[in-house]
Enzyme design. Structure first.
Site, PDB file in Angstrom:
ATOM      1  CG  ASP A  64      -5.353  -2.024  -2.449  1.00  0.00           C
ATOM      2  OD1 ASP A  64      -4.418  -2.215  -3.234  1.00  0.00           O
ATOM      3  OD2 ASP A  64      -5.534  -2.725  -1.434  1.00  0.00           O
ATOM      4  CG  HIS A  65      -1.000  -0.817  -3.061  1.00  0.00           C
ATOM      5  ND1 HIS A  65      -1.933  -1.665  -2.542  1.00  0.00           N
ATOM      6  CD2 HIS A  65       0.071  -0.883  -2.226  1.00  0.00           C
ATOM      7  CE1 HIS A  65      -1.452  -2.225  -1.443  1.00  0.00           C
ATOM      8  NE2 HIS A  65      -0.239  -1.763  -1.222  1.00  0.00           N
ATOM      9  CG  ASP A 119       0.018  -5.728   1.230  1.00  0.00           C
ATOM     10  OD1 ASP A 119       0.163  -4.791   0.428  1.00  0.00           O
ATOM     11  OD2 ASP A 119       0.068  -5.572   2.473  1.00  0.00           O
ATOM     12  NE  ARG A 379       5.543  -2.043   6.619  1.00  0.00           N
ATOM     13  CZ  ARG A 379       5.213  -2.998   5.782  1.00  0.00           C
ATOM     14  NH1 ARG A 379       4.940  -2.718   4.528  1.00  0.00           N
ATOM     15  NH2 ARG A 379       5.175  -4.248   6.191  1.00  0.00           N
ATOM     16  CB  SER A 533       6.817  -3.685   1.740  1.00  0.00           C
ATOM     17  OG  SER A 533       6.667  -4.227   0.466  1.00  0.00           O
ATOM     18  NE  ARG A 535       7.618  -2.158  -1.337  1.00  0.00           N
ATOM     19  CZ  ARG A 535       7.647  -0.929  -0.806  1.00  0.00           C
ATOM     20  NH1 ARG A 535       8.688  -0.158  -1.001  1.00  0.00           N
ATOM     21  NH2 ARG A 535       6.632  -0.474  -0.109  1.00  0.00           N
TER      22      ARG A 535
HETATM   23  C1  MIC Z   1       3.374  -1.585   1.871  1.00  0.00           C
HETATM   24  O1  MIC Z   1       2.663  -1.355   2.834  1.00  0.00           O
HETATM   25  O2  MIC Z   1       4.585  -1.336   1.852  1.00  0.00           O
HETATM   26  C2  MIC Z   1       2.766  -2.236   0.682  1.00  0.00           C
HETATM   27  C3  MIC Z   1       2.843  -1.286  -0.426  1.00  0.00           C
HETATM   28  O3  MIC Z   1       1.422  -2.539   0.895  1.00  0.00           O
HETATM   29  C4  MIC Z   1       3.558  -3.510   0.445  1.00  0.00           C
HETATM   30  C5  MIC Z   1       3.357  -4.155  -0.798  1.00  0.00           C
HETATM   31  C6  MIC Z   1       4.052  -3.489  -1.912  1.00  0.00           C
HETATM   32  O4  MIC Z   1       5.168  -3.000  -1.757  1.00  0.00           O
HETATM   33  O5  MIC Z   1       3.487  -3.512  -2.972  1.00  0.00           O
HETATM   34  C7  MIC Z   1       3.461  -4.554   1.537  1.00  0.00           C
HETATM   35  O6  MIC Z   1       3.320  -4.222   2.669  1.00  0.00           O
HETATM   36  O7  MIC Z   1       3.646  -5.729   1.276  1.00  0.00           O
HETATM   37 FE1  SF4 Z   2      -1.841  -0.175   1.612  1.00  0.00          FE
HETATM   38 FE2  SF4 Z   2       0.359  -1.336   2.561  1.00  0.00          FE
HETATM   39 FE3  SF4 Z   2      -0.467   1.019   3.500  1.00  0.00          FE
HETATM   40 FE4  SF4 Z   2      -1.838  -1.126   4.040  1.00  0.00          FE
HETATM   41  S1  SF4 Z   2       0.249  -0.697   4.679  1.00  0.00           S
HETATM   42  S2  SF4 Z   2      -2.671   0.827   3.407  1.00  0.00           S
HETATM   43  S3  SF4 Z   2      -1.634  -2.306   2.177  1.00  0.00           S
HETATM   44  S4  SF4 Z   2       0.256   0.587   1.426  1.00  0.00           S
END
Ligand code: MIC
Ligand code: SF4
Length: 639
Positions: A64-65, A119, A379, A533, A535
């Site tokens: 999905d990313h 995540d 975010r 995140s 990550r």
């Molecule tokens: C995000 O919202 O920052 C992400 C992308 O979903 C991350 C995961 C990632 O960095 O791959 C998260 O929230 O954990």
């Molecule tokens: Fe995707 Fe992270 Fe954004 Fe949720 S917050 S939509 S998991 S990138």
């Protein structure tokens, strides 16, 4: 003494430890989820463990990313993920099927279960009474291999909801209000549990919006009880058999209570560049808006998008605004298509995007220079949208659509009658985009492309850490600062050598080159270092660049675990004031032969010494000494 909902689930899943606040507890994990941006690394690590089939009740791999596919990299990752899932007993949700958290809530989650996801927004599952937690990919890989997951036994904060929301005020406003009060560091090692008569008035998707964005509090997770509303939702998803009732005992106690009177809540807004920078919408009314983006795992449910479609019907998006809408799942998209709501959106001029994360993670739809962008996401860290100068605000779908129509920040209550959207009696259920794993995994060949590099490993911890402070940063550094995402960098997630060239570039473009030239060194940070995140690349890539220790005033939970997992020692100042005494470029030295509760850091440049401490339990200390979790797990599994 009675138990609250969080304690009940912890008790039932306790594998090691005692339920004593502040002590480490190890929990058995029932379900796992991964997404493609963290998943490739998680599965590379899982493969390295040599376990043929996952040991969880259910594991799902979502894509999905990384779906922009501007080169071969994303598609290679997808292909790898599909094959690895099939081989190791994991369900695979194909690209197009939706955002992991939305789909998991619809199709797999169940009250009372534990869910570990790679995540940080995994707590979305708390909307149906799951204990759902975010973690780094390595921890999820370990859970798939049957290892329990360790957390600090959390404090449980009761969020008592009274009254009922007014029209045009919605779940997003509740969580924004809580963020305003508790801040982005208020939730570390806490679970937020929702109680009170206001709970009944909230549908499952509304509850999930709240638990989703509870991640921004820095909390371990957030959770709602499982009640008749949950039952109706599960029934409408055609899986009432997964429902069970889960309520706090009448005599349950909490560590703290926060009360929110839903009836008195107004539309709220988080200003740039932090999710807790929240004010009443009325303070910003009249501000011109250039972009509105609706979707993400926070606000992309059928309920949210039907509200948006209802408000848009028969209108045209303001000429000064670009409106993008990404439905959260194929189920949502398809239902909107079949009932005509999608046509109303298209007719009004909305730009319909795939059911993925998309603009939330800077994958397209970056705003124009200095643009005011209103997003229903969770975010708004600086630069995350892909435009460094953009002014990203976080709002409800109601506020977003009011701005899309009027071209400025305006009170949605002026839009007239509120389209009240009831949870459908039956959702459109079709799991044709979810692939079951192969019956016989040993026959499945794993497909790798040139972008997939093995996960780098670290040597055991040196007995004497020496080096320079290669970076000093302030408070609230996010993992988006440490390891940016977006369309250019995200495709490199399965290639650590390449992605490491982007570490900290938004803070200091010279950082990666300096780190390499100096042979690594120390990072000094303020409080709440590594928030946001999950990550693990924010630990893995610095480890690759030779970062030996990170010394801060305090850490965010998931990042602290990720640093440990990759063998970077996370230390905090005993006296916060010592932070001011260290400068970038100072030469430091520390004896790490034995990792004691307090340790002395020598600043050779200044001729001073400081006391440092840590929150690592004995096992975590052994992990650091071994050079990280993978090395540690391998040694222990073979033993
Ligand atoms: C995000 O919202 O920052 C992400 C992308 O979903 C991350 C995961 C990632 O960095 O791959 C998260 O929230 O954990
Ligand atoms: Fe995707 Fe992270 Fe954004 Fe949720 S917050 S939509 S998991 S990138």
């Amino acid at each position: 003494m009675g138990f609250n909902v969080a304690q009940k689930i912890i008790k039932k899943h306790l594998a090691e430890g005692r339920m004593k606040k502040g002590k480490t507890v190890a929990l058995r994990i029932d379900q796992t989820l991964t997404q493609d941006a963290t998943g490739t690394m998680a599965y590379l690590q899982f493969e390295a463990m040599g376990v043929p089939k996952v040991k969880t009740e259910l594991s799902v791999s979502y894509v999905d990313h990384n779906t922009l596919q501007t080169g071969f990299e994303n598609a290679d990752d997808h292909r790898y993920l599909q094959s690895v899932a099939s081989k190791h007993g994991i369900y695979f949700s194909r690209p197009g099927n939706g955002i992991c958290h939305q789909v998991h809530l619809e199709r797999f989650g169940a009250p009372g279960k534990t869910l570990l996801g790679s995540d940080s927004h995994t707590p979305t599952g708390g909307g149906i009474g799951m204990m759902a937690m975010g973690a780094g990919g390595l921890d999820v890989a370990l859970a798939m291999a049957g290892q329990p997951f360790r957390i600090v036994m959390p404090e449980v904060v009761e969020v008592r909801l009274t009254g009922k929301l007014q029209p045009w005020v919605s779940a997003k406003d509740i969580i924004l209000e809580l963020l305003r009060r508790e801040t982005v560091k208020g939730g570390v090692n806490k679970v937020y549990e929702y109680t009170g008569e206001g709970v009944e008035s909230l549908s499952v998707p509304e509850r999930a919006t709240i638990t989703n964005m509870g991640a921004e509090l820095g909390a371990t997770t957030s959770i709602f009880p499982s009640d008749n509303v949950t039952k109706q939702f599960m029934k409408a998803q055609g899986r009432v058999e997964d429902y069970s009732r889960l309520k706090a005992d009448p005599s349950a106690t909490y560590d703290k209570t926060v009360e929110i009177d839903l009836g008195s809540l107004e539309p709220m807004i988080a200003k740039p560049h932090m999710p807790d920078n929240v004010v009443k919408l009325s303070e910003l009314e009249g501000t011109k808006v250039q972009q509105v983006a609706i979707g993400s795992c926070t606000n992309s449910s059928y309920r949210d998008l039907m509200t948006v479609a209802g408000a848009l019907k028969g209108k045209t998006v303001h000429p000064g605004v670009s409106l993008g809408i990404a439905p959260g799942s194929k189920q949502v998209m398809n239902m909107l298509a079949l009932n005509g709501a999608l046509a109303d959106m298209v007719a009004a001029g909305a730009r319909i995007l795939e059911s993925t994360c998309g603009p939330c993670i800077g994958m397209g739809q970056s705003p124009s220079t200095d643009a005011v962008s209103l997003r229903t996401f969770n975010r708004n860290f600086i630069g995350r949208s892909g435009t460094q100068s953009a002014q990203v605000h976080l709002v409800s779908p109601e506020v977003a659509i009011a701005a899309a129509i009027s071209g400025e920040i305006s009170d949605p209550r002026k839009l007239g009658e509120y389209p009240v959207i009831k949870t459908p009696k039956k959702f459109l259920v079709d799991d044709n985009m979810i692939l079951a794993p192969a019956e016989n995994g040993s026959k499945v060949e794993i497909l790798r492309g040139p972008n997939i590099a093995p996960c780098p490993t670290k040597e055991p911890l040196e007995e004497m850490l020496e080096g320079e402070v290669i970076l000093k940063v302030d408070d609230n550094i996010t993992t988006d600062h440490i390891m940016p995402a977006g369309a250019k960098i995200l495709p490199l997630r399965s290639n650590v050598p390449k992605i490491s060239e982007h570490v900290f570039v938004s803070v200091d473009p010279e950082f990666p080159a300096r780190a390499k030239a100096k042979g690594g060194g120390f990072i000094v940070g303020g409080s709440n270092y590594g928030q946001g995140s999950s990550r693990e690349h924010a630990a893995l890539a610095p480890m690759y660049l030779g970062v030996k220790a990170v010394i801060t005033k305090s850490f965010a939970r998931i990042h602290l675990a990720n640093l440990t997992n990759f063998g970077i020692i996370p230390l905090t100042f005993v006296n916060e004031g010592d932070y001011d005494k260290i400068d970038q470029g100072d030469q430091l030295e520390m004896n790490t032969k034995s990792i004691k509760k307090t340790m002395t850091l020598k600043n050779k440049t200044k001729g001073e010494s400081y006391q440092l401490t840590h929150t690592l339990d004995p096992r975590a200390v052994d992990i650091i000494k071994a050079g990280g979790s993978l090395a540690y797990a391998k040694a222990n599994m073979s033993a």
